[in-house]
Scaffold this motif. Structure first.
Motif, PDB file in Angstrom:
ATOM      1  N   UNK A 111       0.806  -1.224   0.000  1.00  0.00           N
ATOM      2  CA  UNK A 111       0.000   0.000   0.000  1.00  0.00           C
ATOM      3  C   UNK A 111       0.842   1.279   0.000  1.00  0.00           C
ATOM      4  N   UNK A 112       1.931   1.291   0.759  1.00  0.00           N
ATOM      5  CA  UNK A 112       2.740   2.502   0.882  1.00  0.00           C
ATOM      6  C   UNK A 112       3.938   2.557  -0.063  1.00  0.00           C
ATOM      7  N   UNK A 113       3.984   1.648  -1.020  1.00  0.00           N
ATOM      8  CA  UNK A 113       5.057   1.699  -2.007  1.00  0.00           C
ATOM      9  C   UNK A 113       4.772   2.804  -3.013  1.00  0.00           C
ATOM     10  N   UNK A 114       5.820   3.342  -3.598  1.00  0.00           N
ATOM     11  CA  UNK A 114       5.625   4.415  -4.584  1.00  0.00           C
ATOM     12  C   UNK A 114       4.738   3.988  -5.746  1.00  0.00           C
ATOM     13  N   UNK A 115       3.885   4.923  -6.156  1.00  0.00           N
ATOM     14  CA  UNK A 115       3.060   4.734  -7.353  1.00  0.00           C
ATOM     15  C   UNK A 115       3.644   5.563  -8.496  1.00  0.00           C
ATOM     16  N   UNK A 116       4.466   6.541  -8.129  1.00  0.00           N
ATOM     17  CA  UNK A 116       5.111   7.438  -9.081  1.00  0.00           C
ATOM     18  C   UNK A 116       6.612   7.234  -8.962  1.00  0.00           C
ATOM     19  N   UNK A 117       7.285   7.105 -10.117  1.00  0.00           N
ATOM     20  CA  UNK A 117       8.717   6.851 -10.121  1.00  0.00           C
ATOM     21  C   UNK A 117       9.451   7.881 -10.958  1.00  0.00           C
ATOM     22  N   UNK A 118      10.617   8.285 -10.475  1.00  0.00           N
ATOM     23  CA  UNK A 118      11.499   9.194 -11.200  1.00  0.00           C
ATOM     24  C   UNK A 118      12.820   8.476 -11.419  1.00  0.00           C
ATOM     25  N   UNK A 119      13.451   8.706 -12.574  1.00  0.00           N
ATOM     26  CA  UNK A 119      14.716   8.027 -12.862  1.00  0.00           C
ATOM     27  C   UNK A 119      15.926   8.621 -12.153  1.00  0.00           C
ATOM     28  N   UNK A 120      15.768   9.813 -11.558  1.00  0.00           N
ATOM     29  CA  UNK A 120      16.898  10.432 -10.864  1.00  0.00           C
ATOM     30  C   UNK A 120      16.390  11.488  -9.881  1.00  0.00           C
ATOM     31  N   UNK A 121      17.237  11.805  -8.910  1.00  0.00           N
ATOM     32  CA  UNK A 121      16.918  12.881  -7.968  1.00  0.00           C
ATOM     33  C   UNK A 121      16.800  14.198  -8.729  1.00  0.00           C
ATOM     34  N   UNK A 122      17.635  14.371  -9.730  1.00  0.00           N
ATOM     35  CA  UNK A 122      17.607  15.607 -10.516  1.00  0.00           C
ATOM     36  C   UNK A 122      16.251  15.807 -11.194  1.00  0.00           C
ATOM     37  N   UNK A 123      15.716  14.767 -11.829  1.00  0.00           N
ATOM     38  CA  UNK A 123      14.412  14.903 -12.494  1.00  0.00           C
ATOM     39  C   UNK A 123      13.305  15.135 -11.474  1.00  0.00           C
ATOM     40  N   UNK A 124      13.400  14.491 -10.319  1.00  0.00           N
ATOM     41  CA  UNK A 124      12.433  14.726  -9.241  1.00  0.00           C
ATOM     42  C   UNK A 124      12.479  16.182  -8.795  1.00  0.00           C
ATOM     43  N   UNK A 125      13.688  16.708  -8.598  1.00  0.00           N
ATOM     44  CA  UNK A 125      13.850  18.093  -8.148  1.00  0.00           C
ATOM     45  C   UNK A 125      13.312  19.083  -9.174  1.00  0.00           C
ATOM     46  N   UNK A 126      13.460  18.780 -10.447  1.00  0.00           N
ATOM     47  CA  UNK A 126      12.955  19.673 -11.484  1.00  0.00           C
ATOM     48  C   UNK A 126      11.426  19.701 -11.494  1.00  0.00           C
ATOM     49  N   UNK A 127      10.818  18.542 -11.373  1.00  0.00           N
ATOM     50  CA  UNK A 127       9.355  18.475 -11.423  1.00  0.00           C
ATOM     51  C   UNK A 127       8.725  18.996 -10.126  1.00  0.00           C
ATOM     52  N   UNK A 128       9.349  18.696  -8.993  1.00  0.00           N
ATOM     53  CA  UNK A 128       8.816  19.161  -7.708  1.00  0.00           C
ATOM     54  C   UNK A 128       9.600  20.367  -7.195  1.00  0.00           C
ATOM     55  N   UNK A 129       9.882  21.294  -8.087  1.00  0.00           N
ATOM     56  CA  UNK A 129      10.568  22.532  -7.701  1.00  0.00           C
ATOM     57  C   UNK A 129       9.689  23.330  -6.744  1.00  0.00           C
ATOM     58  N   UNK A 130      10.268  24.325  -6.104  1.00  0.00           N
ATOM     59  CA  UNK A 130       9.491  25.174  -5.189  1.00  0.00           C
ATOM     60  C   UNK A 130       8.277  25.774  -5.896  1.00  0.00           C
ATOM     61  N   UNK A 131       8.489  26.268  -7.124  1.00  0.00           N
ATOM     62  CA  UNK A 131       7.387  26.882  -7.877  1.00  0.00           C
ATOM     63  C   UNK A 131       6.276  25.882  -8.167  1.00  0.00           C
ATOM     64  N   UNK A 132       6.642  24.658  -8.543  1.00  0.00           N
ATOM     65  CA  UNK A 132       5.634  23.654  -8.869  1.00  0.00           C
ATOM     66  C   UNK A 132       4.901  23.160  -7.623  1.00  0.00           C
ATOM     67  N   UNK A 133       5.616  23.052  -6.493  1.00  0.00           N
ATOM     68  CA  UNK A 133       4.930  22.675  -5.249  1.00  0.00           C
ATOM     69  C   UNK A 133       3.946  23.770  -4.829  1.00  0.00           C
ATOM     70  N   UNK A 134       4.341  25.036  -4.986  1.00  0.00           N
ATOM     71  CA  UNK A 134       3.423  26.143  -4.700  1.00  0.00           C
ATOM     72  C   UNK A 134       2.208  26.078  -5.616  1.00  0.00           C
ATOM     73  N   UNK A 135       2.438  25.735  -6.874  1.00  0.00           N
ATOM     74  CA  UNK A 135       1.349  25.614  -7.842  1.00  0.00           C
ATOM     75  C   UNK A 135       0.388  24.491  -7.436  1.00  0.00           C
ATOM     76  N   UNK A 136       0.929  23.349  -7.023  1.00  0.00           N
ATOM     77  CA  UNK A 136       0.078  22.243  -6.568  1.00  0.00           C
ATOM     78  C   UNK A 136      -0.765  22.656  -5.369  1.00  0.00           C
ATOM     79  N   UNK A 137      -0.147  23.366  -4.441  1.00  0.00           N
ATOM     80  CA  UNK A 137      -0.880  23.835  -3.261  1.00  0.00           C
ATOM     81  C   UNK A 137      -1.986  24.816  -3.673  1.00  0.00           C
ATOM     82  N   UNK A 138      -1.674  25.703  -4.595  1.00  0.00           N
ATOM     83  CA  UNK A 138      -2.655  26.672  -5.079  1.00  0.00           C
ATOM     84  C   UNK A 138      -3.834  25.960  -5.751  1.00  0.00           C
ATOM     85  N   UNK A 139      -3.544  24.951  -6.549  1.00  0.00           N
ATOM     86  CA  UNK A 139      -4.600  24.185  -7.217  1.00  0.00           C
ATOM     87  C   UNK A 139      -5.480  23.504  -6.182  1.00  0.00           C
TER      88      UNK A 139
END
Length: 115
Positions: free
Chosen positions: A30-58
């Protein structure tokens, strides 16, 4: 809102895991990842501060269209659309078609990262 579990593994390991799941050799918990990233770098790009703020705003404002979200966020529609498409590809946002517009829906605003 639920916490989304995200995993980081090399692409080859992600692919091998998906094949093992499809064959029934591995059953995800149940608690295993459902979303996978190939690297920390790609994760950091997608979940940047701006994008996390955008998700919160949505999540908080529940905009009914990309135009409304663009006005709320102050981001250009083209930039916003590109960011949302990337986040949707990783399962962080759902894009719901409503008549003549598209409504963004945040899947999660909190994340547990599994490395």
């Amino acid at each position: 809102m639920a916490i989304l579990h995200i995993g980081v593994k090399p692409q080859e390991e992600i692919r091998a895991r998906l094949i093992a799941i499809a064959k029934g050799e591995v059953k995800p918990t149940e608690n295993e990842p459902k979303v996978w990233f190939p690297s920390i770098r790609s994760l950091a790009e997608v979940l940047s501060d701006h994008n996390r703020e955008l998700l919160k705003m949505i999540a908080e404002s529940e905009p009914q269209s990309l135009k409304e979200l663009s006005e709320l966020s102050g981001r250009a529609p083209s930039n916003l659309s590109r960011s949302l498409k990337t986040m949707a590809n990783f399962g962080l946002v759902k894009m719901e078609k409503c008549q003549k517009s598209v409504r963004p829906i945040a899947v999660a605003t909190e994340f547990h990262i599994h490395i």
